[in-house]
Design a protein around this motif. Structure first.
Motif, PDB file in Angstrom:
ATOM      1  N   ALA A 263      72.196  81.117 -63.046  1.00 49.93           N
ATOM      2  CA  ALA A 263      72.532  81.400 -64.339  1.00 49.93           C
ATOM      3  C   ALA A 263      72.305  82.983 -64.900  1.00 49.93           C
ATOM      4  N   ASN A 269      71.986  81.335 -72.679  1.00 48.73           N
ATOM      5  CA  ASN A 269      71.431  80.646 -71.462  1.00 48.73           C
ATOM      6  C   ASN A 269      69.962  80.676 -71.512  1.00 48.73           C
ATOM      7  N   GLU A 274      68.917  77.286 -69.938  1.00 50.88           N
ATOM      8  CA  GLU A 274      69.497  77.377 -68.582  1.00 50.88           C
ATOM      9  C   GLU A 274      69.046  78.337 -67.704  1.00 50.88           C
ATOM     10  N   TYR A 275      68.617  79.533 -68.469  1.00 45.96           N
ATOM     11  CA  TYR A 275      68.142  80.573 -67.363  1.00 45.96           C
ATOM     12  C   TYR A 275      66.553  80.324 -67.389  1.00 45.96           C
TER      13      TYR A 275
END
Length: 343
Positions: A263, A269, A274-275
């Motif tokens: 990611a 993100n 997501e990150y």
């Protein structure tokens, strides 16, 4: 004789009054996190323009340093608000309580922690496991825990750059350091079966390994000044630096963020989780100073206004990842009511 006594009394009264005036403060004083600093400064400047209150003074002392100053006591010699790029620790809360400080906690949004290098260098694509291998004081090798033997990134994995491991990062007093260690290093340590087993058996022993950063020169404590880290990265494209996403965002013409576990460190993100190296940001208000130092309540109101911390508020231009709208409603309400934090 009576005249002399009266004159002395008046003079003494004037001295006391002057001393009281010197001790009073008509300007909010804010300390703490270097990551929250640009957001707090932006609100302070806007607050100074929009109201009749003086623009608050904001100092970047690091989260730990700010907590130490904030929790030291009540009175105008102590700061009114401290910023933090992690939640207050129980030991800090106890110190505040012991010194008569009651607190309102305000969670303001999110930030990602990035490993970045100069745009002139090769972009890194790392896993948390590799980050742990690069920066931990001790790592598992052939089933045994040994002093970190890795000198180059390619020693860890042949797919990584054939470059010396050199990472510039914040000191132990920094909330960014605390969060990076917890999210990236501990996250990487869990990927080793032996350390995952240790975590189940003895959490304290696991943390001692997972949180210990190597001290042989591969990790360089570069202070709380993120601008200085960027300058050093530009001078040495082989080095990486650790700082908040907001600072990467503001310096995207000079540095690039490493990909972690597939990611990229982007606004989207981080916002959707997501990150995986991201954390919450806070500021803490000293309730005893509200009404004593003018403007504290109004500053809290200004910071938690949609024009500031909302989805399209001016703080997003500085890199703040906003809280979801429902959380902003509940956190903002508690902040404006100066609800007391209880741990």
């Amino acid at each position: 004789m009576i005249k002399k006594i009266l004159t002395a009394t008046v003079f003494a009264g004037a001295v006391v009054a002057a001393a009281g005036a010197a001790q009073a403060r008509d300007q909010i004083r804010i300390v703490g996190s270097s990551t929250v600093f640009p957001f707090s400064t932006a609100v302070a400047e806007q607050f100074g323009k929009d109201t009749d209150f003086k623009t608050p003074v904001v100092e970047s002392t690091g989260s730990g340093g700010g907590m130490k100053l904030f929790c030291a006591g009540v009175g105008v010699e102590h700061p009114d608000i401290t910023n933090a790029s992690r939640r207050i620790k129980s030991s800090e809360f106890e110190k505040c309580s012991k010194n008569g400080v009651t607190i309102t906690e305000v969670k303001v949004g999110f930030d990602g922690i990035v490993l970045a290098n100069a745009k002139s260098g090769e972009r890194f694509n790392l896993t948390k496991k590799q980050i742990f291998q690069a920066l931990a004081k001790q790592v598992p090798v052939d089933g045994k825990l040994v002093d970190n033997p890795y000198k180059k990134w390619s020693d860890i994995d042949s797919s990584l750059p054939d470059l010396k491991i050199e990472v510039l990062g914040p000191p132990p007093t920094s909330g960014t350091r605390d969060a990076f260690v917890e999210l990236a290093l501990e996250g990487g340590a869990k990927k080793f079966d032996s350390l995952a087993a240790l975590r189940k058996e003895d959490k304290k022993a696991f943390k001692a390994v997972a949180h210990a950063v190597r001290e042989d020169g591969a990790y360089v404590e570069a202070g709380e000044n993120d601008n200085l880290i960027v300058q050093k990265l530009e001078a040495n494209p082989a080095a990486l630096g650790i700082f908040g996403f907001s600072f990467l965002d503001q310096n995207s013409d000079k540095v690039q963020g490493s990909i972690v576990d597939g990611a990229e460190p982007t606004f989207e993100n981080i916002a959707d989780g997501e990150y995986g190296v991201s954390r919450s940001l806070f500021f803490y208000v000293k309730k005893e100073h509200v009404g004593s130092v003018p403007g504290i309540q109004e500053f809290v109101n200004a910071f938690t206004d949609e024009d500031a911390w909302g989805d399209v508020g001016y703080l997003t231009d500085k890199g703040l990842i906003p809280l979801p709208s429902g959380d902003r409603d509940s956190v903002g309400s508690a902040a404006r009511n100066l609800s007391e934090l209880k741990l």
